[in-house]
Design a protein around this motif. Structure first.
Motif, PDB file in Angstrom:
ATOM      1  N   GLN A  58       0.852  -1.210  -0.005  1.00  0.00           N
ATOM      2  CA  GLN A  58       0.118  -0.038  -0.007  1.00  0.00           C
ATOM      3  C   GLN A  58       0.815   1.187  -0.021  1.00  0.00           C
ATOM      4  OE1 GLN A  58      -2.375  -0.369   3.505  1.00  0.00           O
ATOM      5  NE2 GLN A  58      -3.904  -1.809   2.239  1.00  0.00           N
ATOM      6  N   GLY A  59       2.016   1.357   0.714  1.00  0.00           N
ATOM      7  CA  GLY A  59       3.053   2.399   0.965  1.00  0.00           C
ATOM      8  C   GLY A  59       3.372   2.635  -0.636  1.00  0.00           C
ATOM      9  N   ALA A  60       3.885   1.443  -1.299  1.00  0.00           N
ATOM     10  CA  ALA A  60       4.241   1.585  -2.803  1.00  0.00           C
ATOM     11  C   ALA A  60       3.399   2.211  -3.521  1.00  0.00           C
ATOM     12  CB  ALA A  60       4.901   0.333  -3.189  1.00  0.00           C
ATOM     13  N   VAL A  61       1.972   1.600  -3.534  1.00  0.00           N
ATOM     14  CA  VAL A  61       1.033   2.122  -4.274  1.00  0.00           C
ATOM     15  C   VAL A  61       0.885   3.595  -4.095  1.00  0.00           C
ATOM     16  CG1 VAL A  61      -1.525   2.155  -4.846  1.00  0.00           C
ATOM     17  CG2 VAL A  61      -0.044  -0.020  -4.682  1.00  0.00           C
ATOM     18  N   SER A  62       0.752   4.199  -2.737  1.00  0.00           N
ATOM     19  CA  SER A  62       0.623   5.493  -2.592  1.00  0.00           C
ATOM     20  C   SER A  62       1.873   6.158  -3.042  1.00  0.00           C
ATOM     21  CB  SER A  62       0.459   5.625  -1.085  1.00  0.00           C
ATOM     22  OG  SER A  62      -0.598   4.848  -0.523  1.00  0.00           O
ATOM     23  N   ALA A  63       3.053   5.881  -2.896  1.00  0.00           N
ATOM     24  CA  ALA A  63       4.245   6.445  -3.537  1.00  0.00           C
ATOM     25  C   ALA A  63       4.046   6.570  -4.951  1.00  0.00           C
ATOM     26  CB  ALA A  63       5.596   5.914  -3.189  1.00  0.00           C
ATOM     27  N   LEU A  64       3.671   5.516  -5.596  1.00  0.00           N
ATOM     28  CA  LEU A  64       3.550   5.473  -7.253  1.00  0.00           C
ATOM     29  C   LEU A  64       2.146   6.600  -7.576  1.00  0.00           C
ATOM     30  CD1 LEU A  64       3.875   2.029  -8.166  1.00  0.00           C
ATOM     31  CD2 LEU A  64       5.343   3.774  -8.429  1.00  0.00           C
ATOM     32  N   LEU A  65       1.207   6.795  -6.693  1.00  0.00           N
ATOM     33  CA  LEU A  65       0.172   7.556  -7.248  1.00  0.00           C
ATOM     34  C   LEU A  65       0.673   8.913  -6.917  1.00  0.00           C
ATOM     35  CD1 LEU A  65      -3.114   5.833  -5.529  1.00  0.00           C
ATOM     36  CD2 LEU A  65      -2.385   6.119  -7.644  1.00  0.00           C
TER      37      LEU A  65
END
Length: 358
Positions: A58-65
């Motif tokens: 989820q942290g990686a997805v948030s960073a990508l967003l």
């Protein structure tokens, strides 16, 4: 005493043996419990590891967003800057045409530069004759253009919605026509059957009346529905135009031994039975949960009431009937009677009887 002591010792050995067996069971159960706790602890550790991985994902997805949004903002900023640079180049096209071509903004073949420069000179001269452009006019143009684009988009959506609605209406009309035709055929069949049951024979039918009707003639058509002309005894005479509108329904009723040209020629009881046959046909085709009948058989004699009761008994498999009646034959088919009587004090009192218990 010796036998008792021997018996007690034997019992003591049995109890010791049972205690050892129970102790083994307890040890085995404790071992299984420890294994279960160990398995649960492993599952808990696995669950915690999966939750940690999920949080990392989820942290990686948030960073990508976040990175995606930043890139979108950067793209918008660069596009705005590009437009500003292009506008500035157009303003100073005469002096910096070579620099514009060299930087790659609005590339033009070298052979066409002279023609392009000549065209720019003509346009600038025409612009000087016209004069400066008022900023309010530009703002009004932009506002009008946005409104035009919005209305054009809405018009496109409305055209699509209109087309979809026309398709839906056509499908619904076709489905309703098929459903109505099937229901009408079922009602005709049941009407003929119930008419024969009530009259002990005879023939009856319902016929569609078709024709072209204007809005001003609607009330007249409604008043004439149910009136039978002599030609209505021949169903084929009513088929005028299969694609014309249905303006009414004719009822054809011929009791046994009679040839009736107009339904008004029937007696009061015959008209009542004809109406009951049609009503029962409709209820059989499209049953309702509850049906209330208020002295509908008042004009019938006892024999006809018995036939009507037979039909009601058949219909009770689909609907529950509440009948207000004074007829004894109708009361005989009822499963539950409610009577209202008035005492000497002038107060109505409800009396109920369960016929099965009685």
């Amino acid at each position: 005493h010796g036998q008792l002591l021997a018996s007690m010792r034997e019992r003591q050995r049995e109890l010791i043996e049972e205690a050892r067996t129970l102790e083994q069971i307890v040890v085995r159960a404790k071992r299984e419990l420890d294994q279960f706790h160990e398995a649960e602890e492993q599952k808990k550790q696995q669950l915690m590891a999966l939750q940690t991985e999920m949080q990392a994902a989820q942290g990686a997805v948030s960073a990508l967003l976040t990175e995606k949004n930043e890139k979108a903002i950067e793209i918008a900023r660069l596009e705005t800057k590009q437009e500003d640079v292009a506008l500035e180049a157009e303003t100073e096209l005469r002096d910096r045409i070579d620099d514009v071509v060299r930087r790659g903004i609005a590339p033009v073949p070298i052979a066409d530069l002279s023609k392009l420069l000549e065209e720019v000179q003509k346009l600038k001269y025409a612009l000087s004759l016209i004069g400066g452009i008022d900023e309010e006019v530009m703002a009004e143009y932009q506002s009008t253009k946005e409104r035009h684009d919005g209305l054009e988009l809405q018009l496109t959506d409305l055209d699509k919605a209109f087309t979809d609605l026309r398709t839906l209406i056509a499908e619904l009309d076709e489905m309703m026509a098929k459903k109505r035709a099937q229901t009408f055929r079922d009602i005709r069949k049941e009407f003929t059957r119930y008419f024969s049951l009530l009259f002990g024979g005879g023939k009856a039918d319902i016929v569609e009346v078709r024709g072209e009707v204007s809005p001003d003639d609607t009330d007249d058509v409604v008043e004439k529905v149910g009136e039978i002309s002599p030609s209505s005894q021949n169903p084929k005479s009513k088929i005028q135009n299969p694609k014309s509108d249905i303006v009414g329904i004719d009822i054809v009723a011929n009791p046994p031994g009679k040839k009736i040209s107009n339904i008004q020629a029937l007696s009061g009881g015959e008209r009542t039975m004809t109406s009951l046959a049609l009503l029962c046909a409709i209820l059989h085709t499209n049953p309702a949960p509850f049906v209330v009948l208020d002295e509908v058989e008042a004009a019938l004699d006892e024999a006809n009431t018995v036939r009507f009761g037979t039909i009601l008994t058949e219909l009770t498999a689909q609907s529950q009937f509440i009948i207000i009646t004074h007829n004894r034959a109708t009361m005989h088919i009822a499963g539950l009677l409610y009577g209202v009587t008035m005492g000497t004090e002038g107060v109505s009192r409800l009396v109920s009887v369960k016929l099965g218990d009685a």
